[in-house]
Write an enzyme that holds these catalytic residues in place. Sequence first.
Site, PDB file in Angstrom:
ATOM      1  N   GLU A 627       0.836  -1.209   0.000  1.00  0.00           N
ATOM      2  CA  GLU A 627       0.000   0.000   0.000  1.00  0.00           C
ATOM      3  C   GLU A 627       0.867   1.254   0.000  1.00  0.00           C
ATOM      4  O   GLU A 627       0.564   2.224  -0.666  1.00  0.00           O
ATOM      5  CB  GLU A 627      -0.909   0.038   1.235  1.00  0.00           C
ATOM      6  CG  GLU A 627      -2.177  -0.788   1.166  1.00  0.00           C
ATOM      7  CD  GLU A 627      -2.832  -0.852  -0.202  1.00  0.00           C
ATOM      8  OE1 GLU A 627      -3.092   0.206  -0.802  1.00  0.00           O
ATOM      9  OE2 GLU A 627      -3.087  -1.972  -0.667  1.00  0.00           O
ATOM     10  N   HIS A 630       2.204   2.145  -3.408  1.00  0.00           N
ATOM     11  CA  HIS A 630       1.229   2.696  -4.357  1.00  0.00           C
ATOM     12  C   HIS A 630       1.177   4.224  -4.291  1.00  0.00           C
ATOM     13  O   HIS A 630       0.699   4.859  -5.219  1.00  0.00           O
ATOM     14  CB  HIS A 630      -0.146   2.085  -4.133  1.00  0.00           C
ATOM     15  CG  HIS A 630      -0.283   0.728  -4.759  1.00  0.00           C
ATOM     16  ND1 HIS A 630       0.104   0.488  -6.051  1.00  0.00           N
ATOM     17  CD2 HIS A 630      -0.738  -0.447  -4.291  1.00  0.00           C
ATOM     18  CE1 HIS A 630      -0.106  -0.781  -6.343  1.00  0.00           C
ATOM     19  NE2 HIS A 630      -0.616  -1.380  -5.280  1.00  0.00           N
ATOM     20  N   ASP A 683       4.472  -5.458  -5.913  1.00  0.00           N
ATOM     21  CA  ASP A 683       4.663  -6.785  -5.299  1.00  0.00           C
ATOM     22  C   ASP A 683       6.135  -7.020  -4.965  1.00  0.00           C
ATOM     23  O   ASP A 683       6.483  -7.417  -3.847  1.00  0.00           O
ATOM     24  CB  ASP A 683       4.220  -7.890  -6.266  1.00  0.00           C
ATOM     25  CG  ASP A 683       2.701  -8.071  -6.263  1.00  0.00           C
ATOM     26  OD1 ASP A 683       2.042  -7.483  -5.387  1.00  0.00           O
ATOM     27  OD2 ASP A 683       2.204  -8.799  -7.138  1.00  0.00           O
TER      28      ASP A 683
END
Length: 777
Positions: A627, A630, A683
């Site tokens: 998160e 991002h 990832d």
Amino acid sequence: MGTLWSQERPPEEEQPTEQSRWWAPARQLLTAVLLLGLLLGSSVILFYIFRSCGPRPCEMPACRDLLEYYRASGNTSAPRCTDFFSFACAEAKGANSSFQALAEENKSRLQRILEAPRSWPLGSGEEKAFQFYHSCLDTDAIEAAGAGPLRQVIEELGGWPISSNWTSLDFNRTLRLLMSQYDHFPFFRAYLGPHPTPPHMPIIQFLVWTLSFLALCPQPIPFLGLLLLLLTLSILFPEAILHGTGPMSPHLSSPSSTHPLLSSLSCVQIDQPEFDVPLKQNQEQKIYAQIVRTYLTYLNQLGTLLGGDPSQVEQHAFLSISTTSRLFQFLRPLEQQQAQEKLFQMVTINQLQEMAPAIDWLSCLQATFTQMSLSPSQTIVVHDLDYLKNMSQLVEEQLSSHSNFLQSHMIFGLVGTLSPALNSPFREARKLLNQKLQELTGRPRVPAYTREMKCVEETGAFFEPTLAVLFVHEAFSPSTQSAAMDLFTDIKDALVTRLRKLPWMDEETQKKAQDRVTQLQVEMGAPGWAMTSVLTSHKYSEVHLGPNFLQSFLSGVRSRQARIIQSFLEPFPHHRWQVSPWGVKAYYSASDHVVVFPAGLLQPPFFHPAYPRAVNFGAAGSIMARELLHIFDQLLLPGNCPGCDTHALEREQQCLESHYAAFPLHGGTSFSGFHSLLESAADVGALAIALQAYNKRLLWHRGETTLPNLDLNPQQLFFRSYAQVMCRELSTQDSQDTQSPPTLRVHGPLSNTLAFAKHFHCPDGALLKPSRRCQLW
Ligand SMILES: *[C@@H]1O[C@H](CO)[C@@H](O)[C@H](O)[C@H]1NC(C)=O
Ligand SMILES: *[C@@H]1O[C@H](CO)[C@@H](O)[C@H](O)[C@H]1NC(C)=O
Ligand SMILES: *[C@@H]1O[C@H](CO)[C@@H](O)[C@H](O)[C@H]1NC(C)=O
Ligand SMILES: *[C@@H]1O[C@H](CO)[C@@H](O)[C@H](O)[C@H]1NC(C)=O
Ligand SMILES: CC(=O)N[C@H]1CO[C@H](CO)[C@@H](O)[C@@H]1O
Ligand SMILES: CC(=O)N[C@H]1CO[C@H](CO)[C@@H](O)[C@@H]1O
């Protein structure tokens, strides 16, 4: 040491004797040997101390449960260096991903809360929620009432030509009632929301912020004019826009950090409706025909259940479908939607009335947003004006030729959304429709829920404030929260350290990126009020239960609608949560610059304060890191980081692409599109950051534990836990999914991490030990 030597050194003026001339170097030598021996000895002793108190097995119940979970999910004889996915996930069954299992678990938990024998004060929120849940379960009463309650609702809406007394249509009245009393929007959707901010569009985003400064629902500014002004600005001052100096920085500063109140500005927004069935004509002709037939069967069933004459019903059903199909044609084509996904226009209600005259906009919107006082000059946000114009034309056409059918169309739609609250023939018809549509469109099957689960879901939706407090009370104690916060702090620190070492990022961008992480807010578990609130604070005085379940349900619908609208009108200093505390989806909100990790996610098997740290860092830690990364997605987009070493950045991106391309695919889609690159980059980066944070923790804090009888050392356990997050059955990949298939999401990041190959003793050239690795993050 220095002072020691200088004290022992003989004074200069003393005449050295024969003996002392020989003795001095010998003594130095002896001391050195002694010290060396001491050092060696103590390190040997230390080594043995550390060895003997290596990781202890964790014997807590939470760990034993986790062990069972791991054993049930993976195949321990699968080769780890070539197929780690099977090693961790071989037995993931059905649509049963780890996330889904967790979501089910959170619901079972709510169910246990709702079914625990407790007595609540009369009239309290809890009492109402429990009563609602039990009346939802009381299927005998629902069956006994039959279609009566639904007929009554239809009468209130002005009746239905095919099954009840019917005089003539007051289209505007029916629509107003549907929107305000039933939360149902057949032709368009109206809602309150913060200003839309298009992602990945720096220039447009700049525009949005400019608009946001103007005030709540600013007066309209000719959209093109502003765009032109902006383009001129960007030509005159390219620095200001691209480098993002000052408050307008497109990627590194958030509007909320400069204007804390911005997030509380909300506007009425009009968007396309959500359709019951996908009637896109561009899909395969055969499938389209099948979908139409399936839907026709369903509508016929509804009409007959309500006592209509079959041949008449068929006619109405057919026209309803053709209306939906025509509305579908007005939707923007997919590419266009993506290109201008969040593009919007600001118009006054008056202007909208002129452009889409079939709808009585002011009265419909005023009835829906009762808490606001709207006037014809009120500005609203319109997301697709062309759609609304075409829709209005269609409605006028239909009204003049066969107005009865429009009423049928609206009723059919409403009955569909009410089906969870209706008696079994309606529910069965709906279930069959959903099943067939799933088969036809190839969407992954949603498991058929029990009545209990459905009732839990509805109770949760209508009584969220109360259940949030109860859930947190049960599943997220203050100590769990503080453990989760510690983990987050470690992950955040690791990210900051990492940002400093990125070869493609220039110093200034690094500095800004670090500031951005430092300024980030985090919400852990539940909104503040749910964490601190004492029970029975929310009373739901507007919810009236009875006389039948449908009426209770509708009361819940209205209460939820009013609560959501109210929440957007109150000045709101903090972030407004977009998920329930029992949800399992973490997210980053760019407008508020906050990351949210709901309590439902920070649960076994991803997180537990008693787990070995390797497990928490591997699963919850990597989710947190993802998160966080991002936040910087935009930097990776072409042209968005002019100060960066573009060649190095592109090289790393290509490296990642070929890294992923090296893996065989099991029927999944290949690495395609930029979105997929962003997800994969996150990832890979997330694993690296979580690992770095874990290693640091290992270095400074001893007392590592591991799972008993699993034959994995802590580092290996870390990777096992990381993979667990991605587990799901391979065939359940959604064709619309932007993420890589699950095997790739396990193998891509693991093989990019040298430590993985080291701790699992992978030979050179094994699939998960390639010769090259990439460092995007
Ligand atoms: C586990 O993996 C091994 C090695 O790949 C394979 O032979 C075996 O069939 C797998 N077991 C199950 C239950 O899938
Ligand atoms: C998914 O797995 C969990 C536990 O592993 C189980 O309790 C649940 O019933 C499963 N759900 C489905 C739909 O298979
Ligand atoms: C039609 O209206 C009459 C009187 O208003 C009522 O008695 C009757 O039940 C209604 N019929 C239906 C089918 O609702
Ligand atoms: C609904 O209201 C609008 C605005 O007052 C009006 O133009 C339109 O004709 C009405 N529709 C019907 C069917 O009465
Ligand atoms: C499908 C359809 O009829 N689209 C029309 C929508 O309205 C625009 C003008 O506003 C027309 O150009 C489209 O043909
Ligand atoms: C009761 C309930 O609905 N719980 C939530 C469990 O988690 C899923 C996944 O996020 C949510 O959709 C549910 O709302």
